[in-house]
Design a protein around this motif. Structure first.
Motif, PDB file in Angstrom:
ATOM      1  N   VAL A  75      21.142  -1.625  -9.678  1.00 26.10           N
ATOM      2  CA  VAL A  75      20.045  -1.794  -8.946  1.00 26.10           C
ATOM      3  C   VAL A  75      19.976  -1.248  -7.451  1.00 26.10           C
ATOM      4  N   LEU A  76      19.522  -0.410  -7.261  1.00 30.65           N
ATOM      5  CA  LEU A  76      19.569   0.337  -6.030  1.00 30.65           C
ATOM      6  C   LEU A  76      18.792  -0.333  -4.668  1.00 30.65           C
ATOM      7  N   ARG A  77      17.725  -1.088  -5.215  1.00 31.07           N
ATOM      8  CA  ARG A  77      16.795  -1.720  -4.225  1.00 31.07           C
ATOM      9  C   ARG A  77      16.217  -3.053  -4.792  1.00 31.07           C
ATOM     10  N   ILE A 128      12.442   3.386 -11.858  1.00 34.99           N
ATOM     11  CA  ILE A 128      13.553   3.978 -12.750  1.00 34.99           C
ATOM     12  C   ILE A 128      13.735   5.349 -12.318  1.00 34.99           C
ATOM     13  N   LEU A 129      15.132   5.409 -12.067  1.00 36.88           N
ATOM     14  CA  LEU A 129      15.522   6.961 -11.888  1.00 36.88           C
ATOM     15  C   LEU A 129      15.580   7.773 -13.072  1.00 36.88           C
ATOM     16  N   LEU A 130      15.071   8.932 -13.225  1.00 34.24           N
ATOM     17  CA  LEU A 130      14.978   9.716 -14.336  1.00 34.24           C
ATOM     18  C   LEU A 130      15.595  11.253 -13.949  1.00 34.24           C
ATOM     19  N   TYR A 188       0.950  -0.998   0.053  1.00 33.13           N
ATOM     20  CA  TYR A 188      -0.058  -0.018  -0.151  1.00 33.13           C
ATOM     21  C   TYR A 188       0.756   1.100  -0.044  1.00 33.13           C
ATOM     22  N   GLY A 189       0.442   2.241  -0.802  1.00 36.90           N
ATOM     23  CA  GLY A 189       1.130   3.625  -0.880  1.00 36.90           C
ATOM     24  C   GLY A 189       0.326   4.687  -0.141  1.00 36.90           C
ATOM     25  N   LEU A 190       1.031   5.709   0.197  1.00 32.59           N
ATOM     26  CA  LEU A 190       0.587   6.829   0.906  1.00 32.59           C
ATOM     27  C   LEU A 190       0.910   7.950   0.119  1.00 32.59           C
ATOM     28  N   GLY A 193      15.899  17.007  -2.890  1.00 27.31           N
ATOM     29  CA  GLY A 193      17.265  17.774  -3.307  1.00 27.31           C
ATOM     30  C   GLY A 193      17.975  17.031  -4.548  1.00 27.31           C
ATOM     31  N   LEU A 194      17.743  15.865  -4.800  1.00 26.42           N
ATOM     32  CA  LEU A 194      18.397  15.251  -5.883  1.00 26.42           C
ATOM     33  C   LEU A 194      18.111  15.552  -7.192  1.00 26.42           C
ATOM     34  N   PRO A 195      18.999  15.249  -8.116  1.00 24.65           N
ATOM     35  CA  PRO A 195      18.751  15.818  -9.536  1.00 24.65           C
ATOM     36  C   PRO A 195      18.068  14.964 -10.212  1.00 24.65           C
ATOM     37  N   THR A 196      17.435  13.716  -9.680  1.00 25.87           N
ATOM     38  CA  THR A 196      16.609  12.905 -10.483  1.00 25.87           C
ATOM     39  C   THR A 196      15.293  12.592  -9.651  1.00 25.87           C
ATOM     40  N   PHE A 197      14.359  11.901 -10.267  1.00 24.21           N
ATOM     41  CA  PHE A 197      13.185  11.492  -9.476  1.00 24.21           C
ATOM     42  C   PHE A 197      12.854  10.144  -9.805  1.00 24.21           C
ATOM     43  N   GLY A 198      12.359   9.172  -8.990  1.00 21.27           N
ATOM     44  CA  GLY A 198      12.311   7.667  -8.975  1.00 21.27           C
ATOM     45  C   GLY A 198      10.864   7.753  -9.539  1.00 21.27           C
ATOM     46  N   ALA A 199      10.582   7.094 -10.799  1.00 23.98           N
ATOM     47  CA  ALA A 199       9.037   7.063 -11.125  1.00 23.98           C
ATOM     48  C   ALA A 199       8.660   5.488 -11.303  1.00 23.98           C
ATOM     49  N   ARG A 200       7.361   5.185 -11.300  1.00 15.26           N
ATOM     50  CA  ARG A 200       6.991   3.757 -11.723  1.00 15.26           C
ATOM     51  C   ARG A 200       5.461   3.608 -12.129  1.00 15.26           C
ATOM     52  N   MET A 201       5.120   2.965 -12.772  1.00 15.53           N
ATOM     53  CA  MET A 201       3.656   2.715 -13.405  1.00 15.53           C
ATOM     54  C   MET A 201       3.106   1.445 -12.787  1.00 15.53           C
ATOM     55  N   GLY A 210       6.002  10.310   9.474  1.00 13.25           N
ATOM     56  CA  GLY A 210       7.126  10.546  10.559  1.00 13.25           C
ATOM     57  C   GLY A 210       8.463   9.935   9.757  1.00 13.25           C
ATOM     58  N   ARG A 211       8.379  10.683   8.388  1.00 13.11           N
ATOM     59  CA  ARG A 211       9.601   9.924   7.633  1.00 13.11           C
ATOM     60  C   ARG A 211      10.531  11.138   7.592  1.00 13.11           C
ATOM     61  N   PRO A 212      11.909  10.799   7.502  1.00 11.77           N
ATOM     62  CA  PRO A 212      12.760  11.930   7.455  1.00 11.77           C
ATOM     63  C   PRO A 212      12.639  12.518   6.241  1.00 11.77           C
ATOM     64  N   VAL A 222       6.341  -7.358  -1.675  1.00 13.83           N
ATOM     65  CA  VAL A 222       7.549  -6.450  -1.224  1.00 13.83           C
ATOM     66  C   VAL A 222       7.354  -5.485  -2.395  1.00 13.83           C
ATOM     67  N   GLU A 223       8.280  -4.355  -1.847  1.00 18.79           N
ATOM     68  CA  GLU A 223       8.352  -3.349  -2.870  1.00 18.79           C
ATOM     69  C   GLU A 223       9.036  -3.277  -4.189  1.00 18.79           C
ATOM     70  N   SER A 224       8.678  -2.376  -4.913  1.00 15.02           N
ATOM     71  CA  SER A 224       9.453  -2.263  -6.320  1.00 15.02           C
ATOM     72  C   SER A 224      10.908  -2.299  -6.393  1.00 15.02           C
ATOM     73  N   THR A 225      11.590  -2.977  -7.470  1.00  8.66           N
ATOM     74  CA  THR A 225      12.960  -2.812  -7.579  1.00  8.66           C
ATOM     75  C   THR A 225      13.106  -1.474  -8.134  1.00  8.66           C
ATOM     76  N   VAL A 226      14.351  -0.772  -7.310  1.00  7.41           N
ATOM     77  CA  VAL A 226      14.630   0.508  -7.975  1.00  7.41           C
ATOM     78  C   VAL A 226      15.760   0.482  -8.819  1.00  7.41           C
ATOM     79  N   VAL A 227      16.100   0.951  -9.870  1.00 12.21           N
ATOM     80  CA  VAL A 227      17.127   0.992 -10.576  1.00 12.21           C
ATOM     81  C   VAL A 227      17.530   2.295 -11.232  1.00 12.21           C
TER      82      VAL A 227
HETATM   83  O1  TXA Z   1       6.658  -0.745  -4.442  1.00 16.02           O
HETATM   84  C1  TXA Z   1       6.935   0.311  -4.192  1.00 16.02           C
HETATM   85  O2  TXA Z   1       8.171   0.954  -4.635  1.00 16.02           O
HETATM   86  C2  TXA Z   1       6.003   1.291  -3.299  1.00 16.02           C
HETATM   87  C3  TXA Z   1       4.776   1.558  -3.636  1.00 16.02           C
HETATM   88  C4  TXA Z   1       3.813   2.069  -2.784  1.00 16.02           C
HETATM   89  O3  TXA Z   1       4.800   2.041  -4.924  1.00 16.02           O
HETATM   90  N1  TXA Z   1       6.947   2.514  -2.727  1.00 16.02           N
HETATM   91  C5  TXA Z   1       7.823   2.332  -1.841  1.00 16.02           C
HETATM   92  O4  TXA Z   1       8.287   3.789  -1.807  1.00 16.02           O
HETATM   93  O5  TXA Z   1       8.514   1.443  -1.458  1.00 16.02           O
HETATM   94  P1  TXA Z   1       9.390   4.032  -0.439  1.00 16.02           P
HETATM   95  O6  TXA Z   1       9.391   5.641  -0.361  1.00 16.02           O
HETATM   96  O7  TXA Z   1       9.068   3.299   0.811  1.00 16.02           O
HETATM   97  O8  TXA Z   1      10.718   3.685  -0.930  1.00 16.02           O
HETATM   98  C6  TXA Z   1      11.112   4.403  -2.189  1.00 16.02           C
HETATM   99  C7  TXA Z   1      12.585   4.141  -2.346  1.00 16.02           C
HETATM  100  C8  TXA Z   1      13.490   4.320  -1.146  1.00 16.02           C
HETATM  101  O9  TXA Z   1      14.421   3.523  -0.983  1.00 16.02           O
HETATM  102  C9  TXA Z   1      14.242   5.718  -1.848  1.00 16.02           C
HETATM  103  O10 TXA Z   1      15.495   5.973  -1.237  1.00 16.02           O
HETATM  104  C10 TXA Z   1      14.432   5.338  -3.352  1.00 16.02           C
HETATM  105  O11 TXA Z   1      13.173   4.776  -3.543  1.00 16.02           O
HETATM  106  N2  TXA Z   1      14.415   6.591  -4.059  1.00 16.02           N
HETATM  107  C11 TXA Z   1      13.299   7.509  -4.614  1.00 16.02           C
HETATM  108  N3  TXA Z   1      13.626   8.494  -5.369  1.00 16.02           N
HETATM  109  C12 TXA Z   1      14.969   8.198  -5.471  1.00 16.02           C
HETATM  110  C13 TXA Z   1      16.133   8.912  -6.131  1.00 16.02           C
HETATM  111  N4  TXA Z   1      15.695   9.966  -6.728  1.00 16.02           N
HETATM  112  N5  TXA Z   1      17.262   8.565  -6.153  1.00 16.02           N
HETATM  113  C14 TXA Z   1      17.577   7.330  -5.441  1.00 16.02           C
HETATM  114  N6  TXA Z   1      16.731   6.527  -4.765  1.00 16.02           N
HETATM  115  C15 TXA Z   1      15.499   7.009  -4.644  1.00 16.02           C
END
Ligand code: TXA
Ligand code: MG
Length: 412
Positions: free
Chosen positions: A239-241, A143-145, A67-69, A160-168, A87-89, A225-230
Motif C-alpha cells: 500500500v503506497l498511500r 492500482i498500479l498497472l 475534486y480532481g483536475l 517516466g515510470l513503467p507503470t500507471f496508476g488507475a482507478r474507477m 504548479g505541480r512538479p 480523503v484521496e484513494s488508497t494507492v496499491v
Molecule cells: O482520490 C484520488 O486518488 C484523487 C482523485 C481526484 O481521484 N486523486 C489524487 O491524485 O489524489 P494525486 O495526483 O493528488 O495523487 C496521486 C498519487 C500520488 O501520490 C502519486 O505519486 C501516486 O498516486 N501515483 C500515481 N501514479 C503512480 C505510479 N505509476 N507509481 C507510483 N505512484 C503513483
C-alpha cells in the motif's frame, strides 16, 4: 488573480443538479464492463466533455474522494496543462480515471501494434487485482498497472515510470464525464500544489481561480480523503498511500494477505516528534501552522498571545477550549457538516479561538478534515491545533497520514 502561464482565465462553476440516479449506470454491475450514459443529455457535462477534448486547459470535477483536475490522458498538451495549472512538479505521476473495464483493458494493450494479436481469451488485467476490483471498484482504490510500450497514454502521465496508476471512481457524475469524453482522464487532486485537497467546488475556485475555465460542481465529496494507492506487481504487494479503502479490508482479499505498508505511520513518525517547525515536507498544508497532537498525547493547555487568533480542530475526546458558550462562544454556520464556534480561550482570554468539532466518527472526520483546515485558514488563524486519532481501522490511517504531512509540529 492567479494566472496560468501568464494568461488570466475566467473561471466558471457549472452546477450539475441532476439526481445521482439519472447520471448513468453500469450495463452489468457485476462485470463493470460498460458504463451507460443517461438518456437525457446533461448540458454542463456535455460542455465539460467538449472542453476536455478540444482544449488543453484542464477541467475540475468531483469524485467521491476529492475534486480532481482532469485532462485527456492520451494527449500530451492536455496533460501538461494539469501541471501548469496546479504548479505541480512534473516528476509526480498522475492517476488515470476510467469509466469502465473496457476502457481500462484498452490501455493495457498496445496501440497500432504489428506484433501478433494478443490472445483474446487472456484478460490483460493482472490476476492479482481481480479480487480488489471485484470488491472495491468503482471506488476509492488506485492500482498500479504495467504501461505497455508504445502506450496510449501521454508520457507526462507516468513521469517516466513503467507503470500507471488507475482507478474507477464511484461518483456517477465522474463516470459519465469520462464516458462522454470516451478517453481516460488523468486527474490529480484539484488543489494548488502543497495545499489540502479540495472537497467542494469553492475550494477548487479558491486555489485555481484564473488558472482554469470550468469547475463542475457536484456538491461536497462523500469520502473526503484521496484513494488508497496499491502496487500488486511486486511481492509482497504494497500500500503506497493509505486512503478511502482500509488496509484491513485489502488484507481480506485473496493474494493480498501479506500486503505491507509502503508509507510511514505512527510507529515511525510519532516517536521522533516533535519535529522542528519549517523542516517538514510540505503537503496538504494550509497557510496557518498546524500542530498535531497524536491520540496518545494528553490534552494540551492552549495559550494564545494577546490579540491572536488560534484554530482548534477537535475529534474524539478533547472538550471545548473556549470560555463557556453563555459568555463568549458564538456559532458560525459553514456549508459543510460542522459549525465553527468562535470565542475566547478559557486558558488565556486575551486570545480569540475558532473551534471546530468533527465528532468521534472516523468517516465524519475524514469527510470534513480538509474543509476544516481550509475554513480556519480563510478566517485568518495563525496556528491550528489538531486532535489526532488512532491509526487503526477504517480510514483513520489516511486521516493521520495527511495530518502528519500537514503538521509543522507533532506532539505525542
Ligand atoms: O482520490 C484520488 O486518488 C484523487 C482523485 C481526484 O481521484 N486523486 C489524487 O491524485 O489524489 P494525486 O495526483 O493528488 O495523487 C496521486 C498519487 C500520488 O501520490 C502519486 O505519486 C501516486 O498516486 N501515483 C500515481 N501514479 C503512480 C505510479 N505509476 N507509481 C507510483 N505512484 C503513483
Ligand atoms: Mg494530491
Amino acid at each position: 488573480m492567479a494566472t496560468n502561464g501568464g494568461t488570466v482565465m475566467k473561471t466558471r462553476i457549472l452546477p450539475v443538479s441532476a439526481p445521482a440516479a439519472s447520471l448513468g449506470q453500469f450495463a452489468d454491475p457485476t462485470t463493470l464492463d460498460k458504463w451507460v450514459l443517461p438518456v437525457e443529455e446533461i448540458p454542463a457535462l456535455k460542455e465539460a466533455a467538449v472542453h476536455l477534448l478540444s482544449s488543453s486547459i484542464p477541467v475540475a470535477f468531483p469524485t467521491e474522494t476529492v475534486y480532481g483536475l482532469g485532462a485527456d490522458a492520451t494527449r500530451s498538451p492536455a496533460v501538461k496543462g494539469i501541471y501548469a495549472a496546479k504548479g505541480r512538479p512534473s516528476d509526480n505521476p498522475l492517476i488515470i480515471h476510467v469509466s469502465d473495464l473496457t476502457m481500462l483493458r484498452a490501455l493495457l494493450t498496445k496501440p497500432n501494434t504489428t506484433e501478433p494479436i494478443q490472445d483474446k481469451d487472456v484478460d490483460p488485467i493482472p490476476a492479482i487485482y481481480k479480487p480488489l476490483i471485484k470488491r472495491f471498484w468503482p471506488g476509492p482504490l488506485t492500482i498500479l498497472l504495467p504501461n505497455p510500450q508504445p502506450s496510449h497514454l501521454a508520457p507526462e502521465v507516468t513521469a517516466g515510470l513503467p507503470t500507471f496508476g488507475a482507478r474507477m471512481p464511484s461518483s456517477q457524475l465522474a463516470l459519465s464525464l469520462i464516458s462522454l469524453c470516451g478517453v481516460p482522464l488523468a486527474a490529480p487532486s484539484a488543489n494548488a500544489s502543497t495545499k489540502p485537497s479540495p472537497t467542494t467546488a469553492e475550494h477548487v475556485l479558491h486555489d485555481l481561480d484564473g488558472r482554469i475555465e470550468i469547475i463542475l460542481d457536484g456538491g461536497p465529496c462523500q469520502v473526503g480523503v484521496e484513494s488508497t494507492v496499491v502496487d500488486g506487481l511486486c511481492d509482497p504487494p504494497v500500500v503506497l498511500r493509505p486512503g478511502g479503502i482500509s488496509l484491513d479490508s485489502i488484507k481480506e482479499c485473496a493474494g493480498w494477505e501479506s500486503v505491507v505498508k509502503g508509507y510511514k505511520d505512527a510507529s515511525e513518525i510519532g516517536s521522533c516528534a516533535p519535529r522542528a517547525p519549517g523542516m517538514k515536507y510540505k503537503h496538504y498544508s494550509p497557510k496557518a501552522t498546524v500542530v498535531l497532537y497524536e491520540s496518545r498525547a494528553p490534552k494540551p493547555a492552549i495559550i494564545g498571545e494577546e490579540g491572536s487568533k488560534v484554530g482548534i480542530i477537535r475529534t474524539k475526546t478533547w472538550s471545548s477550549f473556549l470560555l463557556p458558550a453563555s459568555t463568549s462562544a458564538s456559532p458560525i454556520q459553514t456549508s459543510t457538516a460542522y459549525t465553527i464556534q468562535q470565542g475566547l480561550l478559557a486558558s488565556s482570554p486575551a486570545a480569540e479561538a475558532l473551534e471546530i468539532s468533527l465528532g468521534a466518527e472516523i468517516k465524519d472526520i475524514a469527510h470534513s478534515l480538509f474543509s476544516a483546515l481550509r475554513d480556519l485558514d480563510a478566517r485568518g488563524v495563525q496556528l491550528i491545533y489538531v486532535e489526532g486519532i488512532e491509526d487503526e481501522g477504517d480510514i483513520a490511517a489516511a486521516v493521520m497520514n495527511r495530518l502528519r504531512k500537514a503538521a509543522s509540529e507533532i506532539v505525542g
